[in-house]
Scaffold this active site. Structure first.
Site, PDB file in Angstrom:
ATOM      1  N   TYR A 151       0.813  -1.219   0.000  1.00 55.93           N
ATOM      2  CA  TYR A 151       0.000   0.000   0.000  1.00 55.93           C
ATOM      3  C   TYR A 151       0.851   1.276   0.000  1.00 55.93           C
ATOM      4  O   TYR A 151       0.310   2.372  -0.155  1.00 55.93           O
ATOM      5  CB  TYR A 151      -0.972   0.011   1.188  1.00 55.93           C
ATOM      6  CG  TYR A 151      -2.246  -0.784   0.927  1.00 55.93           C
ATOM      7  CD1 TYR A 151      -2.192  -2.139   0.621  1.00 55.93           C
ATOM      8  CD2 TYR A 151      -3.500  -0.181   0.987  1.00 55.93           C
ATOM      9  CE1 TYR A 151      -3.357  -2.876   0.385  1.00 55.93           C
ATOM     10  CE2 TYR A 151      -4.668  -0.901   0.756  1.00 55.93           C
ATOM     11  CZ  TYR A 151      -4.585  -2.247   0.459  1.00 55.93           C
ATOM     12  OH  TYR A 151      -5.736  -2.958   0.226  1.00 55.93           O
ATOM     13  N   ASP A 163      -5.478   4.462   0.104  1.00 54.34           N
ATOM     14  CA  ASP A 163      -5.750   4.111  -1.295  1.00 54.34           C
ATOM     15  C   ASP A 163      -6.764   5.092  -1.885  1.00 54.34           C
ATOM     16  O   ASP A 163      -7.768   4.704  -2.470  1.00 54.34           O
ATOM     17  CB  ASP A 163      -6.266   2.668  -1.401  1.00 54.34           C
ATOM     18  CG  ASP A 163      -7.528   2.451  -0.576  1.00 54.34           C
ATOM     19  OD1 ASP A 163      -7.683   3.117   0.469  1.00 54.34           O
ATOM     20  OD2 ASP A 163      -8.370   1.619  -0.988  1.00 54.34           O
ATOM     21  N   GLU A 209     -14.432  -1.130  10.786  1.00 55.79           N
ATOM     22  CA  GLU A 209     -15.565  -0.357  10.257  1.00 55.79           C
ATOM     23  C   GLU A 209     -16.857  -0.741  10.990  1.00 55.79           C
ATOM     24  O   GLU A 209     -17.704   0.114  11.272  1.00 55.79           O
ATOM     25  CB  GLU A 209     -15.720  -0.590   8.750  1.00 55.79           C
ATOM     26  CG  GLU A 209     -16.810   0.248   8.120  1.00 55.79           C
ATOM     27  CD  GLU A 209     -16.795   0.175   6.600  1.00 55.79           C
ATOM     28  OE1 GLU A 209     -16.107   1.006   5.979  1.00 55.79           O
ATOM     29  OE2 GLU A 209     -17.460  -0.728   6.039  1.00 55.79           O
TER      30      GLU A 209
END
Ligand code: UDP
Ligand code: MN
Length: 333
Positions: free
Chosen positions: A106, A192, A282
């Protein structure tokens, strides 16, 4: 009185002097406070520079909801005046911070993320970016404007993306506890992604959540909340407000500390019982926001997805997740 004319003159003179002294004092005191006031206001643009459209009390966005049922603003393009907000926060001399994690491959997203942040994220304000990575040597050097800086913090590598994503809360908690006195606000963002438009002072609040672009038009029965009561991220049928992104949230350091601490300890307690919530942190974030209610909600303009067609209510995309090949960049699928 006529018996002692000399004394009368002295008394009159003395009274006049006292009166003069008092008047002088009053004037100087007044002038000083006026000067002080001017000093305080000198950070504000002069009224001539600060020109903005007259705020209307009868006309505004009618295609979207701009106030939640618990009266938190929902921020959409056209609901705020950037110039006005910036001048209010300039006066307070705020210190901004942001975290971004780039573990494993990443790191490839860092360059675009950091460069576009320079163009759109709190431009003109003091911003401290914290990059968490296991590959510090891969962090690109990006030219930053005066008052803006970047700090790299090393974190361990991991062979499970779920673990990387989950441990973010732990590192965020540690950071905010360390920096409580240093910064006023913080945003925790997915790497991202890229900025495409202004993300500024309109987004500030105590506890700030972003509406997930994938679910904001849906009935809550369709939200991918954690539905198993054995998880501490559980949200039952008929419960929940909105579905928020794990990829962007923030607020004051104190509020984010509470959030990170709670999500982390719930996540860890679940893990001890071999439970992993549907969407890791999340899911825990959604549970937290349901119980605690964000004081400001950001529209999906603040985290869109590149692959998604823009809906008509989206007048501007400010920040958006790039389309990525999961198999190619994640350590496990
Ligand atoms: N992340 C990372 N390395 C990985 C997986 C995830 O650094 O191998 C971090 C990164 O900041 C990323 C965030 O965790 O933006 C969330 O993961 P991802 O963006 O893949 O989730 P998605 O947005 O696709 O749900
Ligand atoms: Mn992401």
């Amino acid at each position: 009185m006529a018996l002692f004319p000399g004394r009368t003159v002295t008394v009159t003179l003395l009274s006049a002097m006292v009166l003069l002294l008092l008047t002088y004092n009053y004037i100087t005191q007044n002038c000083r406070s006026h000067k002080q006031m001017k000093n305080e206001l000198s950070h504000l643009e002069s009224p001539d520079d600060l020109q903005y459209k007259q705020p209307s009390i009868t006309n505004g966005r009618t295609d979207v909801v701009s106030l939640s049922p618990w009266l938190a603003p929902v921020v959409w393009e056209g609901t705020f005046e950037p110039l006005l907000l910036d001048s209010v926060f300039k006066l307070q001399n705020i210190s901004m911070s942001a975290t971004v994690f780039a573990v494993g491959k990443y790191t490839m997203f860092l360059k675009d993320f950091l460069e576009t942040a320079e163009q759109h994220f709190f431009v003109g304000f003091s911003v401290h970016m914290y990059v968490f990575t296991d590959r510090p040597e891969d962090v690109p050097s990006v030219k930053m404007a005066p008052g803006r800086q970047l700090t790299v913090r090393a974190v361990p590598s991991s062979d499970r993306w779920q673990q990387i994503s989950a441990r973010r809360m732990e590192f965020i908690q540690t950071l905010v506890e360390e920096k409580l006195q240093e910064h006023d606000f913080i945003f925790c963002l997915d790497v991202d992604s890229k900025f495409h438009g202004r993300w500024g002072t309109e987004s500030l609040g105590g506890l700030v959540a972003v509406l997930h672009p994938g679910y904001y038009r849906d009935d809550r029965s369709k939200f991918p909340y954690e539905r198993r009561p054995e998880s501490r991220a559980y949200i039952g049928p008929g419960e929940g407000d909105f579905y928020y992104c794990g990829g962007a949230f923030g607020g004051t350091l104190r509020e984010v500390q509470r959030l990170a601490k709670t999500c982390r300890s719930n996540f860890e307690a679940d893990a001890e019982e071999k439970v992993e919530a549907a969407w890791q942190e999340e899911s825990h974030l959604n549970r937290y926001m349901w119980v605690n209610k964000p004081s400001k909600v950001l529209s999906p303009e603040y985290l869109w997805q590149d692959f998604k067609e823009k809906n008509p209510e989206i007048h501007i995309v400010r920040f958006s997740g790039v389309t990525k090949n999961y198999a190619a960049i994640r350590p496990n699928v």
